[in-house]
Motif scaffolding. Sequence first.
Motif, short mmCIF file in Angstrom:
data_model
loop_
_atom_site.label_atom_id
_atom_site.label_comp_id
_atom_site.label_asym_id
_atom_site.label_seq_id
_atom_site.Cartn_x
_atom_site.Cartn_y
_atom_site.Cartn_z
N ILE A 219 0.84 -1.20 0.00
CA ILE A 219 0.00 0.00 0.00
C ILE A 219 0.87 1.25 0.00
O ILE A 219 0.65 2.19 -0.77
CB ILE A 219 -0.94 0.01 1.23
N LEU A 220 1.90 1.26 0.86
CA LEU A 220 2.76 2.43 0.98
C LEU A 220 3.47 2.75 -0.34
O LEU A 220 3.73 3.93 -0.64
CB LEU A 220 3.80 2.21 2.09
N HIS A 221 3.74 1.73 -1.12
CA HIS A 221 4.43 1.94 -2.40
C HIS A 221 3.46 2.09 -3.57
O HIS A 221 3.89 2.15 -4.72
CB HIS A 221 5.40 0.78 -2.66
N GLY A 222 2.15 2.18 -3.25
CA GLY A 222 1.16 2.41 -4.29
C GLY A 222 0.98 1.26 -5.26
O GLY A 222 0.58 1.46 -6.41
N GLN A 223 1.27 0.05 -4.80
CA GLN A 223 1.14 -1.12 -5.65
C GLN A 223 -0.14 -1.89 -5.34
O GLN A 223 -0.84 -1.60 -4.38
CB GLN A 223 2.38 -2.01 -5.47
N LYS A 224 -0.41 -2.88 -6.15
CA LYS A 224 -1.62 -3.68 -5.99
C LYS A 224 -1.31 -4.95 -5.21
O LYS A 224 -0.29 -5.60 -5.45
CB LYS A 224 -2.20 -4.04 -7.37
N HIS A 225 -2.21 -5.29 -4.28
CA HIS A 225 -2.02 -6.49 -3.48
C HIS A 225 -2.10 -7.76 -4.33
O HIS A 225 -2.88 -7.85 -5.27
CB HIS A 225 -3.09 -6.59 -2.40
N THR A 226 -1.28 -8.73 -3.96
CA THR A 226 -1.45 -10.07 -4.50
C THR A 226 -2.67 -10.70 -3.82
O THR A 226 -3.20 -10.15 -2.83
CB THR A 226 -0.22 -10.95 -4.22
N ALA A 227 -3.11 -11.83 -4.29
CA ALA A 227 -4.27 -12.51 -3.68
C ALA A 227 -3.98 -12.85 -2.22
O ALA A 227 -4.85 -12.69 -1.35
CB ALA A 227 -4.61 -13.76 -4.47
N GLN A 228 -2.77 -13.32 -1.93
CA GLN A 228 -2.41 -13.66 -0.55
C GLN A 228 -2.37 -12.42 0.34
O GLN A 228 -2.85 -12.43 1.47
CB GLN A 228 -1.04 -14.34 -0.52
N GLU A 229 -1.81 -11.33 -0.18
CA GLU A 229 -1.75 -10.09 0.58
C GLU A 229 -3.15 -9.55 0.83
O GLU A 229 -3.47 -9.07 1.92
CB GLU A 229 -0.93 -9.05 -0.18
N ARG A 230 -4.01 -9.63 -0.16
CA ARG A 230 -5.38 -9.13 -0.03
C ARG A 230 -6.13 -9.89 1.04
O ARG A 230 -6.89 -9.31 1.82
CB ARG A 230 -6.10 -9.26 -1.37
#
Length: 205
Positions: free
Chosen positions: A62-73
Amino acid sequence: MSRILYIQASPRKERSKSIQVADAFVKSYLKSHPADTVEKLNLFEADLPSFDGLAVQAKYTILHGQKHTAQEREVWDKVEKVIEHFKNADKYVFAVPMWNFGIPWRLKQYIDILVQPGYTFRFGQNGYEGLVRGKPAMVIYSRGGSYPADSPFDLQKKYFELILSFIGFEQIGSLLAEPTLAEPAESEKAVQRALEQARKAAETF
């Protein structure tokens, strides 16, 4: 009607002095605010997600403005639910014992879940800005010994109120039950004093 979130940070339940005093506070509060509701959350019984490597990774995504992977989500959804549940309350009561001069590990875990940029604080033009605003908190502390405000050993009250202030709390009340490990007569006197203070403070909370 206000919703009170009553958070217990001790596994000792009715044997806990902080919970005994906080229970008295809540009971007195409900007498003078019968329309309000109280939800009790004992952190040692709560199903809190582990803030481990995957959760930390999801945070930095989130801090780097990227999209979560399924596991991260998946793991971040659990973090968001805890934060949302906390922020939905109108008022807060905490029962916090001192462990090794600080706070219990389960409360620290809860804090590590709650304190997230964009959720409970943000980076503003003037530095850090708390996002949990306009909500009062009452913290009931218990300690085996007695610790004055300037004691280097008090990493309990100083730290916890720093965290509350950091995420936006401005109305932070506190009561101390100490010393709870003194001679029985002195300990009982300290607890009774804290109980009386709690019942009185609840009337105007």
